[in-house]
Design a protein around this motif. Structure first.
Motif, PDB file in Angstrom:
ATOM      1  N   TYR A   1       0.815  -1.211   0.000  1.00  0.00           N
ATOM      2  CA  TYR A   1       0.000   0.000   0.000  1.00  0.00           C
ATOM      3  C   TYR A   1       0.850   1.263   0.000  1.00  0.00           C
ATOM      4  O   TYR A   1       1.875   1.334   0.670  1.00  0.00           O
ATOM      5  CB  TYR A   1      -0.919   0.022   1.230  1.00  0.00           C
ATOM      6  N   MET A   2       0.405   2.243  -0.774  1.00  0.00           N
ATOM      7  CA  MET A   2       1.011   3.559  -0.769  1.00  0.00           C
ATOM      8  C   MET A   2       0.175   4.468   0.129  1.00  0.00           C
ATOM      9  O   MET A   2      -1.028   4.629  -0.076  1.00  0.00           O
ATOM     10  CB  MET A   2       1.049   4.155  -2.181  1.00  0.00           C
ATOM     11  N   TRP A   3       0.817   5.043   1.136  1.00  0.00           N
ATOM     12  CA  TRP A   3       0.182   6.026   1.998  1.00  0.00           C
ATOM     13  C   TRP A   3       0.582   7.405   1.486  1.00  0.00           C
ATOM     14  O   TRP A   3       1.763   7.667   1.280  1.00  0.00           O
ATOM     15  CB  TRP A   3       0.643   5.842   3.438  1.00  0.00           C
ATOM     16  N   LEU A   4      -0.401   8.264   1.279  1.00  0.00           N
ATOM     17  CA  LEU A   4      -0.121   9.573   0.688  1.00  0.00           C
ATOM     18  C   LEU A   4      -0.406  10.697   1.672  1.00  0.00           C
ATOM     19  O   LEU A   4      -1.410  10.663   2.382  1.00  0.00           O
ATOM     20  CB  LEU A   4      -0.986   9.800  -0.559  1.00  0.00           C
ATOM     21  N   VAL A   5       0.502  11.656   1.703  1.00  0.00           N
ATOM     22  CA  VAL A   5       0.331  12.854   2.529  1.00  0.00           C
ATOM     23  C   VAL A   5       0.586  14.070   1.643  1.00  0.00           C
ATOM     24  O   VAL A   5       1.580  14.107   0.925  1.00  0.00           O
ATOM     25  CB  VAL A   5       1.321  12.867   3.712  1.00  0.00           C
ATOM     26  N   HIS A   6      -0.317  15.042   1.700  1.00  0.00           N
ATOM     27  CA  HIS A   6      -0.151  16.248   0.880  1.00  0.00           C
ATOM     28  C   HIS A   6      -0.320  17.487   1.739  1.00  0.00           C
ATOM     29  O   HIS A   6      -1.254  17.573   2.545  1.00  0.00           O
ATOM     30  CB  HIS A   6      -1.184  16.267  -0.246  1.00  0.00           C
TER      31      HIS A   6
END
Length: 252
Positions: free
Chosen positions: A16-21
């Protein structure tokens, strides 16, 4: 993300890719992990001081319960999606909800077109969005109170989802810096989806993390209107000619 390395011979692993922006400084971080366990959310945000806007995944609520310095707010797009999924349950009722939420999004669209500053965003939301949200909450509560909606129906679940997170869904009206939803990060997922169709899989977990680093660099450069090719060339030259330390990484 499909990863070939697996404990089971001949099988692939789903990572899984966890994304933070960060919408203020337009930076994006991809973090790969082999699971969706709450542990990852705690590693990312366990010491975070500030506001985190996310969907209703319980991992983030778990972090908020033990980190008083982090304020968790919610995403209107995810709440709206629950009602869209419940359209067949009670079309007139869902239509009313979607119509009201459409007014909220029209306001946000107008503010973007006007390039409104934070103070203007706050004032217009207080004037237009807050009354809509207050009426919408009362309307949902009345539906449940008058037993017009079965709690376990798809519409009942949608209403319960929103009411449970109502304070977090309305939080954007209290600060002009905040967004109504986290669609800015949702849009960042598209290159990943396109990539999966092209390269199909990562060889192992380390390769997947390398992909996460590359996505982070490229999408952050793109968000800041940099020429990605020239930026990558500059960055790669920098990494081979200078000693990399924590300080230099922060500077880069």
């Amino acid at each position: 993300l499909k990863v070939l390395s697996s404990d089971k011979k001949g099988a692939s692993h789903t990572g899984y890719m966890w994304l933070v922006h960060n919408p203020e400084n337009r930076t994006t971080l991809f973090r790969y992990d082999h699971s969706r366990q709450h542990r990852v959310a705690h590693e990312l945000f366990g010491k975070y001081k500030g506001i985190l806007q996310a969907d209703g995944y319980k991992a983030y609520e778990s972090v908020a319960s033990v980190n008083p310095q982090m304020k968790l707010i919610n995403c209107m797009a995810h709440a709206r999606r629950k009602f869209v999924d419940a359209t067949n349950s009670d079309p007139p009722t869902v239509k009313h909800y979607l119509s009201e939420v459409r007014k909220l999004y029209k306001l946000e669209r107008d503010l973007r077109l006007e390039k409104a500053d934070y103070e203007t965003r706050y004032k217009r939301r207080q004037e237009i969005a807050v009354p809509i949200l207050e009426n919408l909450k009362k309307w949902m509560e009345d539906l449940l109170k008058n037993h017009r909606i079965l709690p376990k129906s798809s519409l009942g679940i949608a209403i319960a989802y929103s009411l449970k997170r109502w304070k977090g869904l309305c939080a954007y009206t209290q600060d002009g810096k905040l967004e109504i939803d986290n669609n800015l990060i949702e849009n960042e997922v598209r290159p990943l989806a396109l990539g999966r169709k092209n390269y199909l899989f990562a060889k192992n977990h380390q390769t997947a993390q390398n992909l996460a680093c590359l996505y982070s660099i490229v999408l952050t450069a793109n968000k800041n209107n940099l020429c990605i090719h020239r930026y990558l060339e500059w960055l790669l030259r920098k990494t081979v000619t200078e000693k990399i330390t924590d300080q230099s990484i922060n500077w880069l």
